[in-house]
Design an enzyme around this catalytic site. Structure first.
Site, PDB file in Angstrom:
ATOM      1  N   CYS A  11      23.417 -38.162  26.317  1.00  0.00           N
ATOM      2  CA  CYS A  11      24.022 -39.477  26.074  1.00  0.00           C
ATOM      3  C   CYS A  11      23.769 -40.423  27.238  1.00  0.00           C
ATOM      4  CB  CYS A  11      25.512 -39.329  25.844  1.00  0.00           C
ATOM      5  SG  CYS A  11      26.311 -38.401  27.148  1.00  0.00           S
ATOM      6  N   GLU A  19      19.495 -46.073  21.188  1.00  0.00           N
ATOM      7  CA  GLU A  19      19.464 -44.725  21.743  1.00  0.00           C
ATOM      8  C   GLU A  19      18.434 -43.922  20.949  1.00  0.00           C
ATOM      9  OE1 GLU A  19      23.073 -42.492  21.019  1.00  0.00           O
ATOM     10  OE2 GLU A  19      23.053 -41.877  23.113  1.00  0.00           O
ATOM     11  N   GLY A  72      29.997 -38.154  20.335  1.00  0.00           N
ATOM     12  CA  GLY A  72      28.939 -38.298  19.334  1.00  0.00           C
ATOM     13  C   GLY A  72      28.427 -39.725  19.334  1.00  0.00           C
ATOM     14  N   GLU A 106      33.828 -40.579  23.161  1.00  0.00           N
ATOM     15  CA  GLU A 106      32.658 -40.589  24.052  1.00  0.00           C
ATOM     16  C   GLU A 106      31.451 -40.831  23.168  1.00  0.00           C
ATOM     17  OE1 GLU A 106      32.722 -40.482  27.176  1.00  0.00           O
ATOM     18  OE2 GLU A 106      34.600 -39.502  27.741  1.00  0.00           O
ATOM     19  N   LYS A 115      35.738 -29.040  15.221  1.00  0.00           N
ATOM     20  CA  LYS A 115      34.607 -29.101  14.288  1.00  0.00           C
ATOM     21  C   LYS A 115      33.324 -29.287  15.076  1.00  0.00           C
ATOM     22  CE  LYS A 115      32.087 -31.859  12.104  1.00  0.00           C
ATOM     23  NZ  LYS A 115      30.855 -31.048  12.159  1.00  0.00           N
TER      24      LYS A 115
HETATM   25  P1  NAD Z   1      27.047 -37.644  15.492  1.00  0.00           P
HETATM   26  O1  NAD Z   1      27.881 -38.815  15.803  1.00  0.00           O
HETATM   27  O2  NAD Z   1      26.137 -37.713  14.341  1.00  0.00           O
HETATM   28  O3  NAD Z   1      27.979 -36.363  15.228  1.00  0.00           O
HETATM   29  C1  NAD Z   1      28.937 -35.939  16.170  1.00  0.00           C
HETATM   30  C2  NAD Z   1      29.974 -35.094  15.459  1.00  0.00           C
HETATM   31  O4  NAD Z   1      30.676 -35.924  14.525  1.00  0.00           O
HETATM   32  C3  NAD Z   1      29.376 -33.952  14.647  1.00  0.00           C
HETATM   33  O5  NAD Z   1      30.224 -32.823  14.708  1.00  0.00           O
HETATM   34  C4  NAD Z   1      29.347 -34.529  13.229  1.00  0.00           C
HETATM   35  O6  NAD Z   1      29.361 -33.559  12.220  1.00  0.00           O
HETATM   36  C5  NAD Z   1      30.635 -35.339  13.236  1.00  0.00           C
HETATM   37  N1  NAD Z   1      30.650 -36.424  12.242  1.00  0.00           N
HETATM   38  C6  NAD Z   1      29.584 -37.094  11.721  1.00  0.00           C
HETATM   39  N2  NAD Z   1      30.016 -38.023  10.849  1.00  0.00           N
HETATM   40  C7  NAD Z   1      31.369 -37.947  10.815  1.00  0.00           C
HETATM   41  C8  NAD Z   1      32.382 -38.655  10.115  1.00  0.00           C
HETATM   42  N3  NAD Z   1      32.085 -39.640   9.258  1.00  0.00           N
HETATM   43  N4  NAD Z   1      33.664 -38.317  10.324  1.00  0.00           N
HETATM   44  C9  NAD Z   1      33.999 -37.346  11.191  1.00  0.00           C
HETATM   45  N5  NAD Z   1      33.075 -36.625  11.893  1.00  0.00           N
HETATM   46  C10 NAD Z   1      31.783 -36.930  11.701  1.00  0.00           C
HETATM   47  O7  NAD Z   1      26.276 -37.284  16.855  1.00  0.00           O
HETATM   48  P2  NAD Z   1      25.202 -36.133  17.104  1.00  0.00           P
HETATM   49  O8  NAD Z   1      23.929 -36.505  16.440  1.00  0.00           O
HETATM   50  O9  NAD Z   1      25.803 -34.809  16.806  1.00  0.00           O
HETATM   51  O10 NAD Z   1      25.045 -36.222  18.711  1.00  0.00           O
HETATM   52  C11 NAD Z   1      24.281 -37.182  19.340  1.00  0.00           C
HETATM   53  C12 NAD Z   1      25.139 -38.362  19.730  1.00  0.00           C
HETATM   54  O11 NAD Z   1      26.190 -37.930  20.594  1.00  0.00           O
HETATM   55  C13 NAD Z   1      24.383 -39.416  20.526  1.00  0.00           C
HETATM   56  O12 NAD Z   1      24.720 -40.683  20.043  1.00  0.00           O
HETATM   57  C14 NAD Z   1      24.908 -39.235  21.945  1.00  0.00           C
HETATM   58  O13 NAD Z   1      24.864 -40.369  22.753  1.00  0.00           O
HETATM   59  C15 NAD Z   1      26.299 -38.822  21.695  1.00  0.00           C
HETATM   60  N6  NAD Z   1      26.832 -38.164  22.886  1.00  0.00           N
HETATM   61  C16 NAD Z   1      27.715 -38.853  23.683  1.00  0.00           C
HETATM   62  C17 NAD Z   1      28.203 -38.250  24.844  1.00  0.00           C
HETATM   63  C18 NAD Z   1      29.177 -38.959  25.748  1.00  0.00           C
HETATM   64  O14 NAD Z   1      29.832 -38.280  26.540  1.00  0.00           O
HETATM   65  N7  NAD Z   1      29.313 -40.266  25.686  1.00  0.00           N
HETATM   66  C19 NAD Z   1      27.789 -36.958  25.187  1.00  0.00           C
HETATM   67  C20 NAD Z   1      26.881 -36.301  24.346  1.00  0.00           C
HETATM   68  C21 NAD Z   1      26.425 -36.919  23.188  1.00  0.00           C
END
Ligand code: NAD
Length: 496
Positions: free
Chosen positions: A301, A399, A243, A266, A190
């Site tokens: 991130c 963040e 995420g 992550e 997804k």
């Molecule tokens: P997000 O957490 O909002 O979404 C990530 C993914 O999860 C998306 O596909 C989203 O649709 C899905 N999602 C959202 N709510 C959900 C739920 N309740 N159940 C299941 N899936 C759900 O993050 P974002 O805004 O897409 O990305 C930015 C974030 O990602 C930042 O916090 C960043 O630090 C993090 N990130 C972490 C790393 C790492 O390796 N640690 C790398 C890149 C980004």
């Protein structure tokens, strides 16, 4: 390959945006017929329509993945079969580099140059890396009582759900997909609604590479509906997630309330970059500090968005950093000379902008601090460095995920270690010093999955990447990522 602005614009005009899911080897409409319009953040204009998959679409994708896992050749045919297909897929990624780079750039605003030169070739290289690595993993025969043998083998898990963010859409997807597939699992992906098309294209290329139907499925949609259908699915064995920390916590609940599926999480970060006064090359440190704060619009991130500089060199370092920051001035993401692109959406730009406006009330802007409009979109923010905000300000604690860094003077080693560790996150940190004892001492005390010494945010597909504390658990990249997608099985044979 990097083209001119005019060439990228022409290529962008020829792109085929198909926002329907990819299930069991084909595109088809989501059952609900519900779609959303995805905007290009750099122009504010509509880009494509994306289907919203619900429970029945996810059920179908999981069932295709289960069937491909149980009955198809992907797991059963053996390692050499998978290696060959993954190498072909890597070649296809390279051949479709322009298209993949453009999808990511147009959807989430990053410079297409970076997608074409770093993200796509890095993704292709990662498929080759895991194709090469998977037959180097050895099983074992531990010592057991005489008359018996115990074989300890590493087994694939089954159906893996892959939930990924928008900031490196293709690359982070590949961090999960390549080891999961190499190990013999099948997947239901997804992608983020903000950046969907490179995942869909990757699934089509997997089929073109000869990977059997059902091995790679992509369901499009929202986190609350489509993502939750994956997180709570009773027939998904593991979810690999990148995420935010908030969603990572939600996934632990969903896994616990459903089938106790395994998780690799992550999550977010708030990483520090520490510059001691004995740093030999301050110019290089400033250059890398700007990279650590502003690369990918700061939507990283592991962005080093908290910069700590020893007080005796603070002024000198600020002058160098302010100059380096100017190299990241934003513009049209399709312009190969641009410093940064746009933020992922107007909504996200509003949030980053609110944090900067708030910082202006208590601190001082050293460079940047302006929101700008390009091509009728105001999703662009200048690279911004702030000083003087209190340690409990959101620039230190949360963040922000945009091109804004906070710079603070420190006195000594103990003080700065406490400052750097004083967040809920533990993803990355950087240290600059010529003193090898100090480098080792500080690195060992920093709670971070990766500590970079005399560089910033060092990364290679041969080394593990991931966090401590609320940055999550599990590691992407390197041979260790295979631990996420496999587990040990013991088979005892009693001979006598
Ligand atoms: P997000 O957490 O909002 O979404 C990530 C993914 O999860 C998306 O596909 C989203 O649709 C899905 N999602 C959202 N709510 C959900 C739920 N309740 N159940 C299941 N899936 C759900 O993050 P974002 O805004 O897409 O990305 C930015 C974030 O990602 C930042 O916090 C960043 O630090 C993090 N990130 C972490 C790393 C790492 O390796 N640690 C790398 C890149 C980004």
């Amino acid at each position: 390959m990097v083209h001119t602005l005019a060439e990228w614009q022409e290529l962008a005009g020829k792109l085929n945006f198909d926002g329907r899911p990819f299930i069991n080897g084909t595109r088809r409409d989501a059952a609900s017929s519900e779609t959303i319009t995805k905007m290009n953040p750099a122009t504010g204009k509509p880009l494509s329509r994306i289907d919203i998959c619900g429970q029945s679409d996810v059920d179908e994708a999981v069932s295709a993945a289960r069937n491909a896992y149980q009955n198809g050749p992907w797991r059963l045919e053996g390692v050499a079969y998978r290696q060959e297909k993954l190498r072909v897929l890597a070649d296809l990624l390279d051949q479709h580099s322009d298209e993949l780079a453009l999808f990511d750039s147009l959807e989430m605003g990053k410079p297409v140059r970076e997608a074409a030169l770093i993200d796509v070739p890095g993704s292709a290289a990662l498929f080759r890396f895991y194709a090469e690595t998977i037959d180097k993993v050895e099983d074992s025969l531990p010592i057991t009582p005489s008359g018996s043998t115990a074989m300890v083998t590493r087994e694939s898990l089954g159906v893996v759900g892959v939930i990924v963010p928008w900031n490196f859409p293709l690359e982070i997807l590949t961090w999960k997909l390549a080891p999961a597939l190499a190990a013999g699992n099948t997947v239901v992906v997804k992608p983020s609604l903000e950046a969907t098309h490179s995942a869909l294209k990757l699934a089509e290329l997997a089929t073109a590479a000869g990977i059997p139907d059902g091995v790679v499925n992509v369901v499009t949609g929202t986190g609350s509906l489509t993502g939750q259908a994956i997180a709570r699915h009773p027939d998904i064995d593991m979810v690999a997630f990148t995420g935010s920390t908030e969603v990572a916590k939600q996934l632990q609940i969903s896994a616990g309330e459903s089938n106790l599926k395994r998780l690799s999480l992550e999550a977010g970060g708030k990483s520090s970059n520490i510059i001691f006064a004995d740093t030999e090359n301050l110019q290089l440190a400033a250059n890398r500090a700007a990279f650590g704060a502003f690369y990918n619009q700061g939507e990283v991130c592991s962005a080093n968005s908290r910069i700590f500089v020893q007080e005796s060199i603070f002024e000198e370092f600020v002058d160098l950093l302010v100059e380096e920051a100017k190299g990241y001035y934003p513009g049209n993401p399709l312009d190969p000379e641009v410093g940064m692109g746009s933020l992922v959406s107007k909504k996200h730009a509003d949030e980053v902008w609110a944090a900067i406006e708030d910082a202006k009330r208590s601190g001082q802007i050293l460079v940047g601090g302006n929101r700008i409009t390009i091509d009728e979109s105001d999703a662009f923010i200048e690279p911004t460095i702030v000083t003087g905000v209190p340690l409990d300000h959101i620039l230190h604690t949360r963040e922000i995920f945009g091109p804004v860094a906070v710079i603070t003077a420190f006195k000594d080693e103990n003080e700065v270690i406490a400052l750097a560790n004083g967040t809920p996150f533990g993803l990355a940190a950087s240290v600059w010093t010529q003193n090898i004892s100090r480098a080792n001492r500080v690195a060992s005390k920093l709670v971070a999955g990766t500590v970079s010494v005399n560089t910033v945010d060092a990364l290679s597909f041969t080394t593990p990447f991931g966090g401590f504390k609320q940055s999550g658990f599990g590691r992407d990249l390197s041979i260790h990522a295979l631990n996420n997608y496999t587990d040990l099985k013991t088979t005892w044979i009693q001979w006598a």
